[in-house]
Design a protein around this motif. Structure first.
Motif, mmCIF file in Angstrom:
data_model
loop_
_atom_site.group_PDB
_atom_site.id
_atom_site.type_symbol
_atom_site.label_atom_id
_atom_site.label_comp_id
_atom_site.label_asym_id
_atom_site.label_seq_id
_atom_site.Cartn_x
_atom_site.Cartn_y
_atom_site.Cartn_z
ATOM 1 N N GLY A 172 -45.990 -57.012 86.826
ATOM 2 C CA GLY A 172 -46.026 -58.430 86.510
ATOM 3 C C GLY A 172 -46.719 -58.645 85.188
ATOM 4 N N GLU A 173 -46.611 -59.869 84.700
ATOM 5 C CA GLU A 173 -47.238 -60.185 83.424
ATOM 6 C C GLU A 173 -48.656 -60.676 83.650
ATOM 7 O OE1 GLU A 173 -44.032 -61.643 80.417
ATOM 8 O OE2 GLU A 173 -43.626 -62.565 82.336
ATOM 9 N N SER A 174 -49.360 -60.994 82.550
ATOM 10 C CA SER A 174 -50.762 -61.367 82.701
ATOM 11 C C SER A 174 -50.881 -62.594 83.605
ATOM 12 C CB SER A 174 -51.382 -61.642 81.344
ATOM 13 O OG SER A 174 -50.590 -62.535 80.620
ATOM 14 N N GLY A 175 -51.889 -62.579 84.435
ATOM 15 C CA GLY A 175 -52.136 -63.713 85.310
ATOM 16 C C GLY A 175 -51.302 -63.735 86.569
ATOM 17 N N CYS A 176 -50.572 -62.649 86.859
ATOM 18 C CA CYS A 176 -49.710 -62.693 88.045
ATOM 19 C C CYS A 176 -50.481 -62.271 89.287
ATOM 20 C CB CYS A 176 -48.489 -61.806 87.868
ATOM 21 S SG CYS A 176 -48.854 -60.057 87.957
ATOM 22 N N GLY A 177 -51.692 -61.745 89.104
ATOM 23 C CA GLY A 177 -52.505 -61.391 90.270
ATOM 24 C C GLY A 177 -52.438 -59.934 90.643
ATOM 25 N N LYS A 178 -51.824 -59.109 89.799
ATOM 26 C CA LYS A 178 -51.666 -57.708 90.190
ATOM 27 C C LYS A 178 -52.998 -56.966 90.203
ATOM 28 C CE LYS A 178 -50.072 -56.401 85.501
ATOM 29 N NZ LYS A 178 -50.477 -57.608 84.783
ATOM 30 N N SER A 179 -53.844 -57.211 89.202
ATOM 31 C CA SER A 179 -55.143 -56.531 89.179
ATOM 32 C C SER A 179 -56.038 -57.043 90.295
ATOM 33 C CB SER A 179 -55.837 -56.749 87.844
ATOM 34 O OG SER A 179 -55.207 -55.993 86.853
ATOM 35 N N THR A 180 -55.979 -58.345 90.534
ATOM 36 C CA THR A 180 -56.768 -58.906 91.636
ATOM 37 C C THR A 180 -56.355 -58.260 92.948
ATOM 38 O OG1 THR A 180 -56.772 -60.978 90.417
ATOM 39 C CG2 THR A 180 -57.497 -61.070 92.703
ATOM 40 N N THR A 181 -55.051 -58.089 93.150
ATOM 41 C CA THR A 181 -54.575 -57.432 94.363
ATOM 42 C C THR A 181 -55.208 -56.049 94.499
ATOM 43 O OG1 THR A 181 -52.485 -58.575 94.095
ATOM 44 C CG2 THR A 181 -52.512 -56.727 95.622
ATOM 45 N N GLY A 182 -55.195 -55.287 93.411
ATOM 46 C CA GLY A 182 -55.765 -53.947 93.437
ATOM 47 C C GLY A 182 -57.231 -53.974 93.839
ATOM 48 N N ARG A 183 -57.947 -54.937 93.308
ATOM 49 C CA ARG A 183 -59.379 -55.002 93.590
ATOM 50 C C ARG A 183 -59.672 -55.498 95.005
ATOM 51 N NH1 ARG A 183 -58.877 -54.450 88.531
ATOM 52 N NH2 ARG A 183 -60.569 -53.940 87.105
ATOM 53 N N VAL A 184 -58.828 -56.391 95.494
ATOM 54 C CA VAL A 184 -59.042 -56.858 96.868
ATOM 55 C C VAL A 184 -58.763 -55.725 97.840
ATOM 56 C CG1 VAL A 184 -58.245 -58.461 98.636
ATOM 57 C CG2 VAL A 184 -58.600 -59.274 96.322
ATOM 58 N N ILE A 185 -57.775 -54.908 97.527
ATOM 59 C CA ILE A 185 -57.456 -53.781 98.402
ATOM 60 C C ILE A 185 -58.646 -52.831 98.522
ATOM 61 C CG2 ILE A 185 -56.068 -51.667 98.544
ATOM 62 C CD1 ILE A 185 -53.710 -53.333 97.514
ATOM 63 N N LEU A 186 -59.364 -52.653 97.424
ATOM 64 C CA LEU A 186 -60.520 -51.757 97.451
ATOM 65 C C LEU A 186 -61.795 -52.487 97.846
ATOM 66 C CD1 LEU A 186 -59.892 -49.658 94.252
ATOM 67 C CD2 LEU A 186 -59.490 -49.019 96.613
ATOM 68 N N ARG A 187 -61.663 -53.749 98.136
ATOM 69 C CA ARG A 187 -62.808 -54.610 98.456
ATOM 70 C C ARG A 187 -63.829 -54.652 97.342
ATOM 71 N NH1 ARG A 187 -65.485 -54.490 104.308
ATOM 72 N NH2 ARG A 187 -66.819 -56.203 103.658
ATOM 73 N N LEU A 188 -63.361 -54.515 96.135
ATOM 74 C CA LEU A 188 -64.246 -54.804 95.011
ATOM 75 C C LEU A 188 -64.336 -56.319 94.863
ATOM 76 C CD1 LEU A 188 -63.013 -52.084 92.510
ATOM 77 C CD2 LEU A 188 -65.172 -52.159 93.749
ATOM 78 N N LEU A 189 -63.333 -56.978 95.404
ATOM 79 C CA LEU A 189 -63.369 -58.428 95.577
ATOM 80 C C LEU A 189 -63.099 -58.681 97.062
ATOM 81 C CD1 LEU A 189 -61.143 -59.669 92.608
ATOM 82 C CD2 LEU A 189 -63.600 -60.002 92.845
ATOM 83 N N GLU A 190 -63.740 -59.676 97.607
ATOM 84 C CA GLU A 190 -63.498 -60.006 99.010
ATOM 85 C C GLU A 190 -62.246 -60.863 99.120
ATOM 86 O OE1 GLU A 190 -64.962 -58.917 101.721
ATOM 87 O OE2 GLU A 190 -66.388 -57.713 100.572
ATOM 88 N N ALA A 191 -61.396 -60.534 100.082
ATOM 89 C CA ALA A 191 -60.187 -61.317 100.288
ATOM 90 C C ALA A 191 -60.548 -62.699 100.829
ATOM 91 C CB ALA A 191 -59.272 -60.604 101.268
ATOM 92 N N THR A 192 -59.775 -63.701 100.432
ATOM 93 C CA THR A 192 -59.982 -65.036 100.990
ATOM 94 C C THR A 192 -59.418 -65.083 102.415
ATOM 95 O OG1 THR A 192 -59.737 -65.923 98.774
ATOM 96 C CG2 THR A 192 -59.603 -67.501 100.578
ATOM 97 N N GLU A 193 -58.284 -64.433 102.573
ATOM 98 C CA GLU A 193 -57.633 -64.396 103.877
ATOM 99 C C GLU A 193 -56.757 -63.154 103.924
ATOM 100 O OE1 GLU A 193 -54.943 -67.538 105.607
ATOM 101 O OE2 GLU A 193 -56.559 -68.795 104.816
#
Lengths: 317, 308, 298, 332
Positions: A42-63
């Motif tokens: 995806g292009e910038s801002g599509c959420g792909k990096s956020t997805t990667g980080r949520v998977i590793l719990r470097l970010l907490e998932a909202t749901e």
């Protein structure tokens, strides 16, 4: 029959911004089989990096849930997460900022082993560091140098060695080659491929570069403004893209060849950001085929052929 | 824009409340008894106790604070223990003097420092730059009370050009204003230079040059405005330092401002006066910061659009 | 290079000690002549402070009044002359070094430890904690540093200890801000995320990754703050709120000599120069360190 | 008038730093015909941007310095001109687009004024007329003219790059230098901007030097290609020649490093090693330590220039004695 190593269910990650809720990742689902590579494009801002980080719990998932080898990692406590981190690792995009500038190459590779008490004996640990350096093609004489003394390709090798230093089985590769020159990019891609074959690794390969992902992935998932809009085996996605965005994305890649000119699909407008999104197809204002229904109803991800999922109202026609 | 300014003014209120609270409590730590001070040494125990009760000095500090704030909102900062006059009248009389002194000093600083900073940056490592920066560093390192004394020795006692103290017309402003201006001039020069150096490396400077814009216009129009953003921050901070420095400079030059008033009041243990002076200083500083923030919005369109 | 020779080279290199980064900084600092001058001056001052008793007798030369020898111009016996009480100015300057450096260092240590702690947790944890800390510091910052120090000393009374507290406390917000900014700039770097990904906890991340990488601006700021604290101490003493006579202190020497400047200019000349030299040397070092620690700026 | 718009001969540019001398460009030769687009291809550190800045005469000095060589633009000897003459040429005869649109615009000046500025300088018109022209330029690059009073931060990355293009084209230059104009942009935005540049190239009939690392972009936009390595052009020819008859091993390596989007099974063949230390370039061919075809002579002697046609040449020892030498990889 291969087994699923990771499954993502209804994953959401929202951020609060001054202008409203940013739906960075909005209800996405996918799974990866052991030893395979899923390309997340995806292009910038599509959420792909956020997805990667949520998977590793470097970010907490909202749901939503991230299930790794049958374990829902969102519910793990600190200790459980620590154990899991030995298996789930990440390689970062920017080999300049992802390595601590005050640590030497060997210290960087050694830190995870020491921290997780994988090898307690300093001498054996040191041997392991050298072994890892060999594995990723880093000359041993670089062990006492600092990252800033090295070029981008070697730095990325350090990052890879660090990710492999534990009992790694699963790696999120977050744009691992996009900061590198073409010739170096190819070296790193080949290395990642070799390591996968040798160690049976599973990758999520996050990138904006479709040619890289095609070369590398078994399955490809395309994201747009927080939504997963199309997912299919790589071959299928490239020969028969269905979503208008995927089509445009594929056609937009400049091809280094004189024959087989592809008709370019030029999209109108620019990428916005998914703040307080409406109930519509998020691509509808840029889509060349958008109809009334696209602007009033959000399309669901549906299976149109075995293994080929699309979120678009128009594919039925 | 109005919204932005209003917001900034609203933000000042809790800060000023905090300042009064903090200063009030610090000053309440002062040993000694106000009542006995006012009445002098001959006063009887009873009369002192009576006055204490009357002034509410037996109440807890927090009650005293609330009372003080109540008066303050009505524009009353109490009476001086030493002279019995209202703090308001004393400060109203002295404040303009400090205002004139600090504002002339900051004008002097800005007038000198910005051009020097710009020229230094455009000729980095030239003799002008090197010498200028060493002078600036020495300027920062000189205590104003000492510089003031040296200036008095040279221009007042030896040359007789300016009076050595007091406040009689414009001529007596020159030495104290200059003394006060030295350190801030030096520091604004350094900031202007370094932010200018930063700015002239930016891509948009190359874009301007690639358009055929002449060197001077690149500096004046494209670089300076951007470089002023950090420089203005420092001008604001320097103004705070100037206000503090006024205490010393006013002492050296016997300048009848609130800085000197504060020092005298401390020596006389005249707490209402000290309290009033500090609050007025803090208020002045906050107003300066407010002006600085508004200036920002004029220079930097990114701030403006955040609040429109 | 063949495999064999590479192995040999490797073994040689493993034995050689890794080049430390502080050595790098020192190498760059050495290239700056101004920083080296600053360093030389401050070493001289430190030397004076350490060996003050060997240079001049405290009771006899720095404290004892000697009316017969008052207001003597510089000579071979009194190289900086004598003051209004006949005390040797050089001796008083030497002993004054102790006070200035000691109080300067201690007050900066107070400010660094309290302000640094507040700034570090505010920057690292962010959110409400950050907000709360910063709002409180905003209040402190609304009062110009020296005025805050004056107010504190005025309330607590003039003494060396109170002077340290006053100068220290008034510098807390500055340190908090600098440390917070430094931590913030490091916190979002990917290597912090990388550390979290390998299972490091907050403590390890702060101690091993955040602090070492945010040291540079803090060291520079602390150096410059020692300079400004020395200035602040003498300022307070000058207006009678700092070190009390007869203890030798540069600022109070200036205050004492003020009345005699018409005819005995040297009385204020030398103590003032001492302040300038001490402050200047630290500023020179601070500037040099800034360049040496951040080679990007060059 | 000759049909050569730009002619660079034996250009040498050095950066003199504390750590030594970097030969960023050493002996560079390129020509650009009127109305044609030359793709200047190379990786980080090849000297592409230095070449561009040399043409603009904007090499930062110190540390950079043009040591020798010649740059001829539209019949003028650029290296002989003084600063005043250069200011008249920049933005008028030659202009430049920089890589990062996020930083290429002045944040405190409206985009309209930034475009109008160039027009006022070179076309001697008043503020009102220049602003009018600026709005027209915005329309030409696909931005509504009424946005001319906005500031750069109000535009997205792709829009900013359009503004940068509008500035560069505002005075109808004969030569446009575009330094990686789409590298910082997303793929779909890149497609938009490339499309725009292609149409503007025709509309304004200008020559262009397109600097890029992306052979895909070259294939789409350029007429001629020059491959740059370690400060020299190692191969140059028409697009057709370079893409169908690759001669230099480095060019071949570049092609083999790119994943082929239409053939996912193909294995990547990266170039081994790294570019030589710019402080210390080899005596012979700069590429010899990474080259699979390297011969002893490559290490000691600078390779000669070998012509295969009027337009296609290569700097390589392989072809000195046997013009019909074929590289192993051949073409895809």
């Amino acid at each position: 029959m291969s087994e699923v190593i990771l499954e993502v269910k209804n994953l959401k990650k929202y951020f609060d911004t001054p202008r409203g809720k940013l739906h960075a990742v909005d209800d996405i689902n996918f799974s990866i089989e052991k030893g395979k590579t899923l390309g997340l494009v995806g292009e910038s801002g599509c959420g792909k990096s956020t997805t990667g980080r949520v998977i590793l719990r470097l970010l907490e998932a909202t749901e939503g849930e991230v299930i790794y080898e049958g374990v829902n990692i969102n519910h793990l406590d600190k200790e459980g997460m620590r154990r899991l981190r030995k298996e789930m690792q990440i390689i970062f995009q920017d080999p300049f900022s992802s390595l601590d500038p005050r640590m030497t190459v060997s210290e960087i590779i050694e830190e995870p082993i020491k921290l997780n008490k994988i090898i307690e004996d300093p001498k054996a640990r040191f041997e392991r560091v050298l072994e890892l350096m060999d594995l990723v093609g880093l000359s041993r004489r670089l062990m006492n140098t600092y990252p800033h003394e090295l070029d981008g390709g070697r730095r990325q090798r350090i990052g890879i060695a660090r990710a492999l230093s534990l009992d790694t089985k699963f790696i999120v590769c977050d744009e691992p080659v996009s900061a590198l020159d073409v010739s170096i990019q190819a070296q790193i891609l080949n290395l990642l491929k070799e390591l996968q074959d040798k160690l049976g690794l599973t990758y999520i390969f996050i990138t904006h570069d479709l040619s890289v992902v095609n070369h590398f992935s078994d399955d490809i998932a395309v994201m747009y403004l927080g939504k997963l809009i199309e997912k299919a085996p790589a071959e299928m996605l490239f020969t028969n893209p269905i979503h208008p965005y995927t089509k445009a994305l594929l056609s937009a890649i400049p091809r280094p060849t004189l024959d087989k000119k592809v008709e370019k699909i030029i999209l109108k407008g620019e990428i916005t950001s998914p703040i307080n999104p409406q109930n519509n197809c998020r691509f509808s204002d840029r889509c060349n085929h958008a109809e009334e229904i696209c602007r009033s109803q959000e399309p669901a991800l549906e299976e149109v052929a075995p293994g080929h999922f699309v979120a678009c109202h128009l594919f039925k026609k | 824009m109005t919204k932005y300014i209003l917001r900034r003014i609203l933000m000042m209120i809790p800060v000023m409340l905090g300042v009064t609270l903090l200063v009030f409590f610090i000053i309440s730590l002062t040993p000694g008894d106000a009542a006995s001070m006012i009445l002098g040494q001959e006063a009887t125990e009873e009369s002192i106790a009576e006055l204490r009760e009357e002034m509410g000095l037996n109440d807890p500090t927090i009650v005293q604070y609330v009372r003080y704030m109540g008066d303050l909102f009505q524009g009353d900062m109490g009476n001086s223990y030493a002279t019995g006059k209202t703090v308001n009248s004393e400060i109203a009389q002295r404040f303009p003097n400090t205002f004139v002194l600090t504002v002339s000093a900051i004008f002097l600083s800005v007038l000198i420092s910005i051009p020097i900073g710009v020229v230094s940056a455009t000729r980095q490592y030239s003799i002008f730059d090197n010498v200028g920066m060493i002078i600036a560093l020495v300027g920062i390192s000189m205590p104003s009370f000492w510089t003031g004394l040296l200036l008095i020795i040279a221009f007042s006692l030896k040359l007789g050009w300016f009076p050595s103290g007091g406040m009689e017309g414009f001529i007596s402003l020159i030495l104290p204003a200059f003394t006060l201006a030295i350190a801030s001039t030096a520091s604004i020069t350094r900031t202007t230079r370094s932010s200018m150096l930063e700015v002239i490396r930016q891509d948009y400077i190359n874009t301007a040059k690639a358009k055929g814009v002449t060197r001077n216009v690149v500096i004046r129009k494209h670089a300076l405005k951007n470089a002023l953003i950090p420089a203005i921050t420092v001008i604001g901070l320097e103004f705070g330092i100037l206000l503090g420095g006024a205490v010393l400079t006013e002492t050296v030059f016997s300048w009848p401002g609130i800085g000197r008033l504060m020092v005298e009041s401390i020596q006389r243990k005249d707490t209402p006066m000290v309290l009033g002076s500090v609050i007025v200083f803090a208020l002045a500083f906050s107003v300066v910061n407010l002006i600085i923030d508004i200036l920002y919005a004029f220079i930097d369109p990114r701030i403006k659009s955040n609040y429109s | 290079m063949s495999n064999k020779s590479e192995v040999i080279a490797t073994e040689n290199l493993i034995k050689t000690k890794k080049r430390s980064q502080s050595a790098d900084v020192w190498r760059r600092l050495k290239k700056s002549p101004t920083a080296m001058i600053g360093l030389a001056i401050i070493v001289l001052f430190l030397f004076m402070a350490l060996f003050a008793p060997l240079i001049a007798d405290y009771d006899d030369e720095a404290i004892k009044m000697n009316v017969r020898e008052r207001l003597q111009p510089p000579s071979t016996t009194h190289i900086f002359g004598t003051d209004e009480f006949g005390r040797d100015i050089f001796a008083r300057i030497v002993w004054g070094t102790r006070i200035s450096l000691f109080v300067g260092l201690i007050s900066v240590s107070i400010a660094l430890s309290i302000g640094g702690f507040l700034g570090a947790i505010a920057g690292y944890y962010g959110g409400r904690l950050d907000n709360a800390i910063m709002r409180v510091l905003d209040v402190l910052l609304a009062i110009p540093t020296i005025l805050l120090a004056i107010t504190i000393v005025a309330a607590l009374g003039a003494s060396v200890l109170n002077l340290m507290i006053a100068v220290g406390v008034s510098n807390i917000p500055g340190f908090a801000r600098v440390v917070r900014a430094a931590v913030l700039s490091v916190k979002d770097e990917e290597f912090i995320e990388a550390a979290r990904a390998i299972g490091a906890n907050d403590f390890i991340i702060i101690v091993r990754h955040v602090l070492p990488n945010s040291m540079a601006p803090i060291i520079v700021f602390a150096t410059l703050k020692v300079a400004s604290s020395i200035m602040g101490i003498s300022s307070l003493s000058f207006i009678g709120l700092g070190v009390q006579p007869p203890t030798p202190e540069w600022g109070s020497m200036l205050a004492g000599g003020r009345a005699y400047i018409r005819d005995y200019m040297y009385i204020v000349m030398f103590p003032g120069l001492a302040i300038v030299m001490a402050v200047l040397s630290l500023n020179l070092i601070g500037d040099g360190l800034r360049d040496a620690l951040d080679p990007k700026l060059k | 008038m000759s049909d050569k718009l730009l002619k660079i001969e034996d250009l040498v540019v050095q950066y003199i730093t504390d750590d030594g001398i970097v030969e960023a460009v050493n002996g560079l030769n390129i020509t650009v015909d009127r109305g044609k687009t030359l793709g200047l291809v190379g990786e980080t550190g090849a000297g592409k941007t230095t070449t561009a800045l040399s043409i603009m005469r904007l090499i930062p000095h110190p540390p950079g310095k043009i040591i020798s060589g010649g740059i001829e633009l539209d019949g003028m000897d650029l290296l002989a001109l003084n600063e005043q003459r250069l200011e008249k040429i920049r933005g008028d005869v030659v202009s430049m687009i920089f890589q990062d649109p996020m930083t290429a615009l002045n944040p405190v000046i409206t985009v309209g004024d930034q475009i109008a500025e160039a027009i006022m300088i070179h076309q001697k018109v008043g503020q009102a007329q220049a602003s009018q022209k600026a709005r027209e330029m915005l329309e030409i690059v696909g931005i509504p003219g009424n946005r001319s009073n906005e500031y750069p931060h109000q535009f997205s990355g792709g829009m900013k790059q359009r503004v940068v293009i509008a500035i560069a084209l505002s005075c109808n230059p004969k030569l446009l230098i575009a330094d990686e104009p789409t590298t910082a942009l997303d793929v779909t935005i890149q497609a938009q901007v490339l499309e725009l540049m292609k149409s503007l190239k025709v509309k304004f009939q200008m020559g262009m030097v397109l600097i890029t690392h992306d052979l895909g972009v070259v294939a789409e936009v350029c007429d001629d290609v020059a491959i740059m390595y370690a400060g020299r052009i190692v191969e140059q020819g028409t697009l057709e020649e370079v893409f169908t008859e690759v001669k230099h091993p480095y060019t071949e390596g570049l092609f083999n490093s790119i994943p082929n989007i239409d053939d996912r099974k193909e294995k990547l063949k990266p170039i081994r090693g790294l570019m030589s230390d710019p402080y210390n370039l080899p005596k012979g061919c700069s590429f010899c330590d990474r080259c699979d075809y390297a011969m002893p002579v490559c290490e000691t002697e600078k390779p000669p220039k070998i012509y295969f046609s009027d337009t296609h040449f290569v700097e390589c020892h392989l072809y000195r004695d046997q013009q019909d030498f074929k590289l192993k990889g051949g073409m895809k």
